[in-house]
Design a protein around this motif. Sequence first.
Motif, PDB file in Angstrom:
ATOM      1  N   GLU A 187     -14.363   8.409  51.948  1.00 29.78           N
ATOM      2  CA  GLU A 187     -15.962   8.620  52.402  1.00 29.78           C
ATOM      3  C   GLU A 187     -15.954   9.852  53.314  1.00 29.78           C
ATOM      4  O   GLU A 187     -15.693  10.331  54.085  1.00 29.78           O
ATOM      5  N   PRO A 188     -17.281  10.492  53.465  1.00 32.80           N
ATOM      6  CA  PRO A 188     -18.746  10.165  52.328  1.00 32.80           C
ATOM      7  C   PRO A 188     -18.465  10.567  51.155  1.00 32.80           C
ATOM      8  O   PRO A 188     -19.590   9.793  50.435  1.00 32.80           O
ATOM      9  N   GLU A 189     -17.902  11.503  50.494  1.00 33.47           N
ATOM     10  CA  GLU A 189     -17.493  11.976  49.202  1.00 33.47           C
ATOM     11  C   GLU A 189     -16.205  11.299  48.611  1.00 33.47           C
ATOM     12  O   GLU A 189     -15.037  11.184  49.574  1.00 33.47           O
ATOM     13  N   THR A 190     -15.926  11.386  47.064  1.00 27.60           N
ATOM     14  CA  THR A 190     -14.827  11.326  46.847  1.00 27.60           C
ATOM     15  C   THR A 190     -14.322  12.479  46.725  1.00 27.60           C
ATOM     16  O   THR A 190     -15.023  13.559  46.294  1.00 27.60           O
ATOM     17  N   THR A 191     -12.841  12.608  47.424  1.00 32.07           N
ATOM     18  CA  THR A 191     -11.879  13.717  47.110  1.00 32.07           C
ATOM     19  C   THR A 191     -11.259  13.947  45.680  1.00 32.07           C
ATOM     20  O   THR A 191     -11.047  13.188  45.433  1.00 32.07           O
ATOM     21  N   ASN A 220     -11.582  19.985  46.493  1.00 29.93           N
ATOM     22  CA  ASN A 220     -13.050  19.593  46.806  1.00 29.93           C
ATOM     23  C   ASN A 220     -13.078  17.781  47.345  1.00 29.93           C
ATOM     24  O   ASN A 220     -12.656  16.753  47.249  1.00 29.93           O
ATOM     25  N   ARG A 222     -13.900  15.548  50.954  1.00 29.87           N
ATOM     26  CA  ARG A 222     -14.265  14.558  51.531  1.00 29.87           C
ATOM     27  C   ARG A 222     -15.830  14.446  52.024  1.00 29.87           C
ATOM     28  O   ARG A 222     -16.939  14.231  52.381  1.00 29.87           O
ATOM     29  N   ASP A 224     -17.683  17.321  51.014  1.00 32.75           N
ATOM     30  CA  ASP A 224     -17.336  18.000  49.873  1.00 32.75           C
ATOM     31  C   ASP A 224     -17.190  20.004  49.911  1.00 32.75           C
ATOM     32  O   ASP A 224     -18.015  20.288  49.870  1.00 32.75           O
TER      33      ASP A 224
END
Length: 275
Positions: A187-191, A220, A222, A224
């Motif tokens: 979180e907040p983004e998928t690695t 890339n 979490r 971004d």
Amino acid sequence: MAPSPPAVTPARPALAGALAAALLLTLAPDAGAAPAWVQRHIVLPEHNFSFDPGIAVAHTDVGPDDVNGVGVNLEAAFGITDRLELGFRTGLRFGNDGRATQADYYARLWDTDTYNTGTETLANPEARLRYGLLGGDVVELGLEARLWLPLPDDSEFGFAPGLPLLFHFGDRVRLDTGVLIPIIFTEPETTLIISFPVRLWFQINEQLWLGPVAGVRVVNDRFDNDYTQVPLGFGLGYQITSAIDLKTQLLFRDVDRDEASDDFGVGFGMQFRIE
């Protein structure tokens, strides 16, 4: 009358024969010995078991301080068939310094693809399944899947499909490469990571091999952020007996950044096989 010579008892020729047989067995090559390292295949032979413990001392800089920690790797694999291998591994970090350096990373000999292990004393366990798609004397191609099981409140679930690839150049050189794509549900983004490992092995004699251990990772994370990592090191192995290997390495975690020497480790390990 001259005395008769002493009778030769059956025990004497039997003893001589036993000694001769023992000498021949000692001098004869071990028919059950594992092949030299560069001749081994992409998966374990059917019903073979391997156990790979390792220990490492790692160094990192945390702010103004140098930290040196110790960790171990515990890994096992089993050849279900001649084409299918199942493996498991986890790690232990000793004290705060072992956790800060993630020292078990350097105890995973010659495998630079270590992800999502967490920061606790016990590393997140990893399960691995590898299938030999293509086998041959020159090129071997596999299909691999790794799965990380997160410990409570420590890290996230993740998995990684991959295509391991081996090139055998005669009986003296082997290139281990391929691609692995870890996907970690952070979180907040998928690695998302795309990793290209590179290990080039030179067989010096039947027992000794060595070579560079490296790779390139495109990350890339979490948040971004996009960046690359380049682990780089050197490995050496020695086959002590037909069923035991000694493994060592010096590894820098990422040389594609300033102060790359801040994070490195030295690892030692063994492989025990039941064939």
